[in-house]
Design a protein around this motif. Structure first.
Motif, mmCIF file in Angstrom:
data_model
loop_
_atom_site.group_PDB
_atom_site.id
_atom_site.type_symbol
_atom_site.label_atom_id
_atom_site.label_comp_id
_atom_site.label_asym_id
_atom_site.label_seq_id
_atom_site.Cartn_x
_atom_site.Cartn_y
_atom_site.Cartn_z
ATOM 1 N N GLY A 28 2.029 -2.221 -9.898
ATOM 2 C CA GLY A 28 1.093 -3.217 -10.374
ATOM 3 C C GLY A 28 0.154 -3.723 -9.313
ATOM 4 O O GLY A 28 -0.936 -4.220 -9.616
ATOM 5 N N MET A 29 0.536 -3.620 -8.066
ATOM 6 C CA MET A 29 -0.266 -4.166 -6.976
ATOM 7 C C MET A 29 -0.835 -3.093 -6.052
ATOM 8 O O MET A 29 -1.891 -3.284 -5.446
ATOM 9 C CB MET A 29 0.593 -5.140 -6.164
ATOM 10 N N ALA A 30 -0.166 -1.962 -5.951
ATOM 11 C CA ALA A 30 -0.589 -0.919 -5.013
ATOM 12 C C ALA A 30 -0.168 0.443 -5.542
ATOM 13 O O ALA A 30 0.631 0.564 -6.474
ATOM 14 C CB ALA A 30 0.011 -1.164 -3.630
ATOM 15 N N THR A 31 -0.730 1.473 -4.926
ATOM 16 C CA THR A 31 -0.407 2.867 -5.237
ATOM 17 C C THR A 31 0.107 3.537 -3.972
ATOM 18 O O THR A 31 -0.433 3.320 -2.886
ATOM 19 C CB THR A 31 -1.643 3.617 -5.749
ATOM 20 N N VAL A 32 1.141 4.339 -4.136
ATOM 21 C CA VAL A 32 1.730 5.049 -3.003
ATOM 22 C C VAL A 32 1.235 6.486 -3.034
ATOM 23 O O VAL A 32 1.314 7.161 -4.066
ATOM 24 C CB VAL A 32 3.272 5.000 -3.044
ATOM 25 N N HIS A 33 0.716 6.959 -1.883
ATOM 26 C CA HIS A 33 0.152 8.302 -1.750
ATOM 27 C C HIS A 33 0.960 9.120 -0.745
ATOM 28 O O HIS A 33 1.623 8.562 0.144
ATOM 29 C CB HIS A 33 -1.301 8.228 -1.260
ATOM 30 N N PHE A 34 0.838 10.429 -0.908
ATOM 31 C CA PHE A 34 1.259 11.313 0.172
ATOM 32 C C PHE A 34 0.262 11.153 1.315
ATOM 33 O O PHE A 34 -0.943 10.990 1.091
ATOM 34 C CB PHE A 34 1.283 12.775 -0.269
ATOM 35 N N GLY A 35 0.740 11.215 2.530
ATOM 36 C CA GLY A 35 -0.133 11.116 3.694
ATOM 37 C C GLY A 35 0.292 12.079 4.772
ATOM 38 O O GLY A 35 1.401 12.620 4.758
#
Length: 516
Positions: A28-35
């Motif tokens: 709801g607040m952020a998105t998690v990405h591969f990095g």
């Protein structure tokens, strides 16, 4: 970090030394990405990058909450907590870099078992929740740089925020709504933080009491749901959930799972007590009681094997995604590596203050970064670092080994000189000759010669020889044979020794000294 179905990758975006790839999970607040972290000399590493949504990046309240999460999580060092590695601020956006953990959330694992018509075995569930409780205890006991307790309370413990890695280790993540001492962001009056089905009753009170035992209560709800495969508090709306949370009688987990022992029931029900003073005082206390309640907790290897049987397909799909991302990064050629190494050798010496970019920090920093000290400045690092100089490796090595090498050379020179002296001064080697062995002739005596009787005068043809008693043979100094005597000059002829005596007035003969 954690993840659901892998979303098709977006175009790669560069964030300084990080590359932002496709999404892992959306919140709801952020998105998690591969990095992907790209370092010097071809170093690279897969990471997870949490990106604050654009609509929240312009809100100072959400920005301070986001930075608080990074600051707090960086102070917690425990194997059962997902580590925070870095914070990046660029183009008006904030990114938190975390360690990538290949695994699944406890919520997804519970759903997978329910779909298969099974329940999580009690030893597996006990091992997962015991590790999570140990991580929570580390957060509760965390301290700041000066050693003062931070009094961190997670406030959002749920199966979605418990990550079980493919290595069989459970980890707690997402401290975005945690409460701690010295936090920049503060909860407004009447605002509730966390998920309602996992909130302790005292969180809903007007005074908003928040202590570490609310995390113990939330972990007990997660344990109840992991053992039974059901939601403890559920309803069509929040009002129904709130009524159940405040007044519904909680059934022990053995009511829905007959394999659960009475001791395990007692641990779960004590953690779910609506009275805070009747719960476990600390998360570690509950973890120890949980391990004792089951006959044997599962090891990390057993949890990893169970993970493979439950979530093997999605884990394999995510592994292929990570492998594809790593293949996109072209490995540096040998010429590039040699060029980087030579440029490092030719780099000028660094003196004075050390910049954040030289330490591998973010290229730019927002005012919030400077206020928190995340860019290398702030109250804790107000004075610039001013080392006298950073000598090159060659100069440092020569200075470090100059004195020991000189001492070693002096010792070697002394040893060689002593050997040469011993060689030239030994017996038969020239130089100073050894003293001659004592001769066989005794030293002359100084006493008066004895008076001898008169003997007939010998004829001219027979010349008397020296008395054999006038000489004596001296004993040798050692058992070794003496060296051959050196040649000496012939004795001078005797003068006026015929006869070798004289006659005084009384008629007595007196031998001449030179004729003896």
């Amino acid at each position: 970090m954690m993840g659901g179905a892998v979303v098709p990758e977006n175009p790669v975006r560069l964030l300084g030394r990080y590359a932002l790839h496709g999404e892992i999970a959306v919140g709801g607040m952020a998105t998690v990405h591969f990095g992907r972290l790209h370092g010097a000399i071809g170093f690279s590493r897969t990471v997870a990058i949490k990106r604050l949504h654009a609509q929240f990046a312009r809100d100072p309240e959400f920005v301070s909450m986001f930075l608080d999460e990074a600051r707090l999580a960086a102070r917690i060092r425990h194997p059962n907590v997902v580590p925070t590695l870095d914070v990046v601020a660029t183009d008006g956006e904030l990114f938190v870099v975390m360690e990538y953990v290949h695994g699944e959330s406890l919520a997804r694992l519970i759903r997978q078992e329910v779909r298969a018509g099974r329940l999580i075995p009690p030893p597996i569930a006990a091992s997962i929740l015991s590790g999570s409780l140990q991580g929570l205890h580390a957060a509760h006991e965390a301290r700041n740089e000066r050693g003062a307790p931070l009094s961190i309370v997670h406030r959002d413990v749920s199966p979605q925020n418990i990550l079980v890695g493919s290595d069989g280790v459970a980890r707690v993540l997402d401290f975005g709504v945690a409460k701690a001492a010295g936090r920049i962001h503060t909860t407004q009056q009447g605002q509730i933080k966390g998920k309602l089905p996992y909130m302790a009753p005292e969180q809903l009170s007007p005074d908003g009491t928040v202590t570490r035992v609310i995390d113990v209560y939330a972990a007990s709800v997660c344990l109840w749901e992991a053992l039974t495969g059901k939601r403890l508090f559920s309803g069509e709306n929040e009002a129904m959930i709130l009524a159940q949370l405040l007044s519904m009688a909680v059934e022990p987990p053995s009511r829905f799972a007959p394999d659960i022992s009475l001791a395990l029931d007692q641990v779960v029900m004590r953690g779910l007590s609506r009275q805070p003073d009747k719960r476990f005082a600390t998360a570690r206390e509950m973890a120890v009681a949980l391990e004792r309640a089951v006959s044997r907790t599962a090891s990390s290897a057993e949890v990893a094997d169970w993970m493979e049987s439950v979530a093997g397909a999605p884990l394999a799909a995510r592994y292929r995604t990570v492998a594809a991302i790593e293949l996109q990064t072209d490995a540096p050629s040998s010429e590039q590596l040699l060029h980087e190494i030579s440029s490092m050798r030719k780099a000028p010496r660094t003196t004075g203050a050390v910049s954040a970019s030289s330490l591998g920090g973010p290229a730019s920093a927002s005012p919030d970064h400077r206020m928190l000290g995340l860019d290398g400045s702030g109250p804790s690092q107000s004075a610039p670092l001013s080392p006298p100089s950073f000598a090159s490796p060659k100069t440092g090595a020569s200075r470090r080994f100059a004195k020991p090498a000189l001492m070693a050379l002096l010792v070697i020179a002394c040893v060689l000189l002593g050997s040469l002296i011993a060689a030239f001064t030994g017996p038969g080697r020239g130089g100073t000759k050894p003293p001659p062995a004592p001769t066989a002739t005794a030293p002359p005596t100084t006493r008066e010669p004895p008076v001898r009787t008169i003997e007939p005068v010998p004829s001219a043809t027979t010349r008397p020889e020296a008395s054999s008693s006038s000489t004596a043979t001296a004993p040798t100094a050692s058992t070794k044979p003496p060296p051959p005597p050196r040649p000496t000059a012939a004795p001078a002829p005797r003068k006026n020794c015929d006869p070798p005596y004289s006659v005084d007035s009384s008629g007595r003969k007196k031998f001449k000294p030179e004729c003896l």
